[in-house]
Write a protein that holds these residues in place. Structure first.
Motif, PDB file in Angstrom:
ATOM      1  N   HIS A 167      22.344 -15.806  54.478  1.00  0.00           N
ATOM      2  CA  HIS A 167      21.382 -15.915  53.377  1.00  0.00           C
ATOM      3  C   HIS A 167      20.383 -14.759  53.449  1.00  0.00           C
ATOM      4  CE1 HIS A 167      18.991 -17.645  50.242  1.00  0.00           C
ATOM      5  NE2 HIS A 167      17.927 -17.601  51.007  1.00  0.00           N
ATOM      6  N   LYS A 214      16.787 -13.308  51.917  1.00  0.00           N
ATOM      7  CA  LYS A 214      15.551 -13.669  51.223  1.00  0.00           C
ATOM      8  C   LYS A 214      15.291 -12.696  50.073  1.00  0.00           C
ATOM      9  CE  LYS A 214      13.894 -16.821  54.147  1.00  0.00           C
ATOM     10  NZ  LYS A 214      13.740 -18.188  53.732  1.00  0.00           N
ATOM     11  N   ASP A 215      14.645 -13.179  49.018  1.00  0.00           N
ATOM     12  CA  ASP A 215      14.295 -12.327  47.873  1.00  0.00           C
ATOM     13  C   ASP A 215      13.517 -11.093  48.307  1.00  0.00           C
ATOM     14  OD1 ASP A 215      15.526 -13.994  46.076  1.00  0.00           O
ATOM     15  OD2 ASP A 215      13.679 -14.811  45.230  1.00  0.00           O
ATOM     16  N   GLU A 259      16.355 -16.633  45.174  1.00  0.00           N
ATOM     17  CA  GLU A 259      17.093 -17.106  46.342  1.00  0.00           C
ATOM     18  C   GLU A 259      17.488 -18.579  46.288  1.00  0.00           C
ATOM     19  OE1 GLU A 259      14.658 -17.533  50.217  1.00  0.00           O
ATOM     20  OE2 GLU A 259      13.589 -16.029  49.040  1.00  0.00           O
ATOM     21  N   GLU A 260      16.659 -19.460  45.745  1.00  0.00           N
ATOM     22  CA  GLU A 260      17.038 -20.874  45.670  1.00  0.00           C
ATOM     23  C   GLU A 260      18.218 -21.061  44.717  1.00  0.00           C
ATOM     24  OE1 GLU A 260      12.787 -20.465  46.828  1.00  0.00           O
ATOM     25  OE2 GLU A 260      13.915 -19.724  45.104  1.00  0.00           O
ATOM     26  N   ARG A 267      20.283 -18.649  43.811  1.00  0.00           N
ATOM     27  CA  ARG A 267      21.396 -17.905  44.426  1.00  0.00           C
ATOM     28  C   ARG A 267      22.110 -18.767  45.472  1.00  0.00           C
ATOM     29  NH1 ARG A 267      18.516 -13.824  45.563  1.00  0.00           N
ATOM     30  NH2 ARG A 267      18.198 -14.106  47.784  1.00  0.00           N
ATOM     31  N   ALA A 268      21.342 -19.479  46.302  1.00  0.00           N
ATOM     32  CA  ALA A 268      21.941 -20.318  47.351  1.00  0.00           C
ATOM     33  C   ALA A 268      22.826 -21.408  46.736  1.00  0.00           C
ATOM     34  CB  ALA A 268      20.846 -20.940  48.211  1.00  0.00           C
ATOM     35  N   SER A 309      22.033  -9.247  43.745  1.00  0.00           N
ATOM     36  CA  SER A 309      21.706 -10.265  44.745  1.00  0.00           C
ATOM     37  C   SER A 309      22.837 -11.260  45.005  1.00  0.00           C
ATOM     38  CB  SER A 309      20.415 -10.994  44.374  1.00  0.00           C
ATOM     39  OG  SER A 309      20.558 -11.759  43.201  1.00  0.00           O
ATOM     40  N   GLU A 366      24.894 -10.881  48.530  1.00  0.00           N
ATOM     41  CA  GLU A 366      24.856 -12.006  49.469  1.00  0.00           C
ATOM     42  C   GLU A 366      26.244 -12.614  49.623  1.00  0.00           C
ATOM     43  OE1 GLU A 366      22.687 -16.278  50.213  1.00  0.00           O
ATOM     44  OE2 GLU A 366      21.500 -14.657  49.336  1.00  0.00           O
ATOM     45  N   TYR A 368      29.561 -13.227  53.180  1.00  0.00           N
ATOM     46  CA  TYR A 368      30.396 -14.358  53.569  1.00  0.00           C
ATOM     47  C   TYR A 368      31.882 -14.007  53.552  1.00  0.00           C
ATOM     48  CZ  TYR A 368      26.173 -17.104  52.700  1.00  0.00           C
ATOM     49  OH  TYR A 368      24.895 -17.598  52.730  1.00  0.00           O
TER      50      TYR A 368
END
Length: 189
Positions: A2, A4-5, A18-19, A21-22, A45, A49, A53
């Protein structure tokens, strides 16, 4: 991993926070060998990110805004992302190098008014059982997108509405300031 912005290099180009995006990345069901197309990549973003993965996978990011392209290039360098190809253009018209059955995940953060054509591209070119996630802010876009998805008989459709508030200091007090609510639509082919 993860991100962060605050870690992203940002300009005036919209970024999936980020929230959101997650949750969006979780809904994509990424596997280590997934191939993801990030449509309307913005600052990169989601794709960047997501690439962290994909140990054996790959990301294609497509963005039409020159400022966005520059930010994505800077962020790719900052995070040392090697499994990402950036395409300057508009989806699906400028995704000519994508072959049929060559990807299994698609994130749509911006459609430039081409939502139906992008969904048609997803249906025709993605592998069987591929996953998609669409982020939407405007109610009109939500209604239009849902109508398209229903007509195309996509499966396992889920809609989540997320409202995020962030703290802001006002003197000795902390107030919560709301961000735009986001609709996250996920499903599969």
């Amino acid at each position: 991993m993860h991100i962060k912005d605050r870690e992203f290099i940002r300009g005036k180009v919209p970024m999936t926070k980020e929230e959101i995006r997650a949750i969006s990345i979780a809904k994509l069901n990424l596997q280590e060998n997934s191939v993801l197309i990030d449509v309307g990549a913005g600052t990169g973003s989601v794709g960047i990110e997501g690439a962290t993965y994909l140990k054996k996978g790959f990301v294609y990011g497509i963005e039409k805004n020159r400022d966005g392209i520059e930010l994505i290039e800077e962020n790719l360098e900052k995070f040392q992302i090697k499994n990402y190809k950036l395409i300057f253009g508009v989806a699906p018209k400028d995704l000519k190098e994508i072959e049929k059955n060559s990807f299994d995940k698609m994130f749509i953060g911006g459609s430039s008014g081409n939502m139906e054509e992008i969904i048609d591209f997803f249906i025709e070119y993605s592998k069987p059982e591929s996953d998609f996630v669409i982020n939407i802010i405007a109610l009109e876009s939500l209604g239009n997108t849902l109508e398209i998805i229903k007509r195309k008989n996509l499966k396992d459709i889920e809609i989540v509405n997320i409202g995020v508030s962030r703290d802001k200091k006002i003197g000795n007090y902390t107030m919560m300031m709301g961000e735009n609510p986001i609709y996250i639509i996920s499903g599969r082919k």
